[in-house]
Motif scaffolding. Structure first.
Motif: not given
Ligand SMILES: Nc1nc(=O)c2c([nH]1)NC[C@@H]1CN(c3ccc(C(=O)N[C@@H](CCC(=O)O)C(=O)O)cc3)CN21
Ligand SMILES: O=c1ccn([C@H]2C[C@H](O)[C@@H](COP(=O)(O)O)O2)c(=O)[nH]1
Length: 283
Positions: A50, A56, A85, A183, A282
Motif C-alpha cells: 500500500r 511523516s 493523541n 499497531d 484508534s
Molecule cells: N493506535 C495508534 N497507532 C499508532 O500507530 C500510533 C498511535 N496510536 N499513537 C501514537 C503514534 C501516532 N502514529 C501514527 C498516527 C497516525 C498514522 C496514520 O494515520 N497514518 C496513515 C496516514 C499518514 C499520513 O497521511 O501522513 C497511513 O496510511 O499510514 C500513523 C501513525 C503512530 N502511533
C-alpha cells in the motif's frame, strides 16, 4: 517487506483476541516479533503493498531527536501523527499536566533529551551517545530511552518504541530498537522506516558505517476494525521491488538535525507501491 507481510499473516493465522480498555477495541495479538534491516546493504523497509507516507515517519523521528512535546511542532516539520493523541484523547484532555491545545506532555524525545536524575537535574541521553560514538566509544550502555514509568502520568501516551541501543564493532554501528506495543497496519509501517533511518543518520553524523538494525516487538496487534482490510485487501497483493533511501550528505552533526534539517533532506527513489489503504486509527 516479506518479514512485515509474514508478521501480518501470522497475526491473522495465530493471533489471540485481547480486549483493550484504553481504546475500547479488541485486538488480534501475537507476542514477540524480530525484524532485521540491513542498512549497510541499503534494504530500506518501506511497505509496497500500500502507499506509505514515509515522510511523516521521518518527521516523527526528527521530532524525537529534537525533543518535541507539542503536536504543532510535529505538524510544522511534516507530520500530523500527534494531533489525535494530543487533542482527542479524553483521559489526556482532563489531565492537569496538559498545558493546552497540542500539548503532548512529557513524551518520547522530551524525556530522552531531558532524562530526570533522581538526585536532581537531567541528562541529555542523545548528546552523550553522539559524543561517545564520534570518539569511537561504546560503553555498552549507549541507550536512547524514552521509558520513564515515573513520568507516564505527565504525557498523553507511553512510548511504544521506547529504547534504541547503539553498538560499535570497529567502525560499524549497530542498533537494537525495542517496541512494547505495535499497531501493525499503521504504526509499524512508520516504525520500520524510523529504525532504519535512526541507524543511518546516527552513523552519518558520528562518521561510522551503518551495519544492521534489529527491531524487537513485544505485543504486535491488529485492531478489530483493521482486520478485514489487512486480510482481504493488503495481504492479497504481491510485494514490489524495494526503493532506495538517500540522505543529504551535508548533514554532519546533531546540531544540523536540531536546526536546519527538514524532510526534504531525505529522498526515496524508485518507490513502487499498490493503491493506498486507509486503516482506521484508534485513539
Ligand atoms: N493506535 C495508534 N497507532 C499508532 O500507530 C500510533 C498511535 N496510536 N499513537 C501514537 C503514534 C501516532 N502514529 C501514527 C498516527 C497516525 C498514522 C496514520 O494515520 N497514518 C496513515 C496516514 C499518514 C499520513 O497521511 O501522513 C497511513 O496510511 O499510514 C500513523 C501513525 C503512530 N502511533
Ligand atoms: O510508534 C508507535 C506509537 C504507537 N503505536 C501504537 C501501538 C498501540 O496500538 C498504540 C498505543 O497504545 P498503548 O495502549 O499505549 O499500547 O499505538 C505504534 O504502533 N507505534
Amino acid at each position: 517487506m516479506r518479514q512485515y507481510l509474514d508478521l501480518c499473516q501470522r497475526i491473522i493465522n495465530e493471533g489471540v483476541w485481547v480486549e483493550n480498555d484504553r481504546t475500547g477495541k479488541r485486538c488480534l495479538t501475537v507476542i514477540n516479533a524480530d525484524l532485521t534491516y540491513d542498512v549497510a546493504a541499503g534494504d530500506f523497509p518501506l511497505v509496497t503493498t500500500r502507499k506509505s507516507f514515509y515522510k511523516s515517519a521521518i518527521a516523527e523521528m526528527l521530532g524525537y531527536i529534537r525533543g518535541y512535546d507539542n503536536a504543532e511542532q510535529f505538524r510544522k516539520i511534516g507530520t500530523k501523527t500527534w494531533d489525535a493523541n494530543a487533542n482527542d484523547n479524553a483521559a489526556w484532555l482532563e489531565n492537569p499536566y496538559r498545558k493546552g491545545t497540542d500539548d503532548c506532555g512529557f513524551i518520547y524525545g522530551k524525556v530522552g533529551r531531558n532524562f530526570p536524575k533522581p538526585d536532581g537535574g537531567s541528562i541529555d541521553l542523545l548528546r552523550k551517545i553522539v559524543d561517545d560514538l564520534t570518539r569511537g566509544i561504546d560503553d555498552r550502555g549507549e541507550i536512547y530511552t524514552f521509558y520513564h514509568p515515573g513520568a507516564f502520568h505527565m504525557g498523553c501516551l507511553r512510548p511504544c518504541m521506547y529504547s534504541h541501543h547503539f553498538s560499535l564493532l570497529d567502525d560499524t554501528l549497530y542498533l537494537n530498537s525495542t517496541q512494547r506495543s505495535c499497531d501493525v497496519p499503521l504504526g509499524l509501517t512508520f516504525n520500520m522506516v524510523q529504525v532504519y533511518f535512526l541507524l543511518a543518520i546516527i552513523a552519518q553524523i558520528t562518521g561510522k558505517k551503518p551495519g544492521k538494525a534489529y527491531h524487537k516487538i513485544v505485543n504486535a496487534h491488529i485492531y478489530e476494525d483493521q482486520i478485514e482490510l489487512m486480510r482481504d485487501v493488503q495481504l492479497t497483493r504481491e510485494p514490489l521491488p524495494l526503493p532506495t533511501f538517500k540522505i543529504n550528505p551535508d548533514i554532519k552533526t546533531l546540531e544540523d538535525l536540531e536546526t536546519w534539517v527538514s524532510t526534504d533532506d531525505f529522498e526515496v527513489e524508485d518507490y513502487q507501491y499498490h493503491a493506498p489503504i486507509q486503516y482506521p486509527f484508534s485513539v
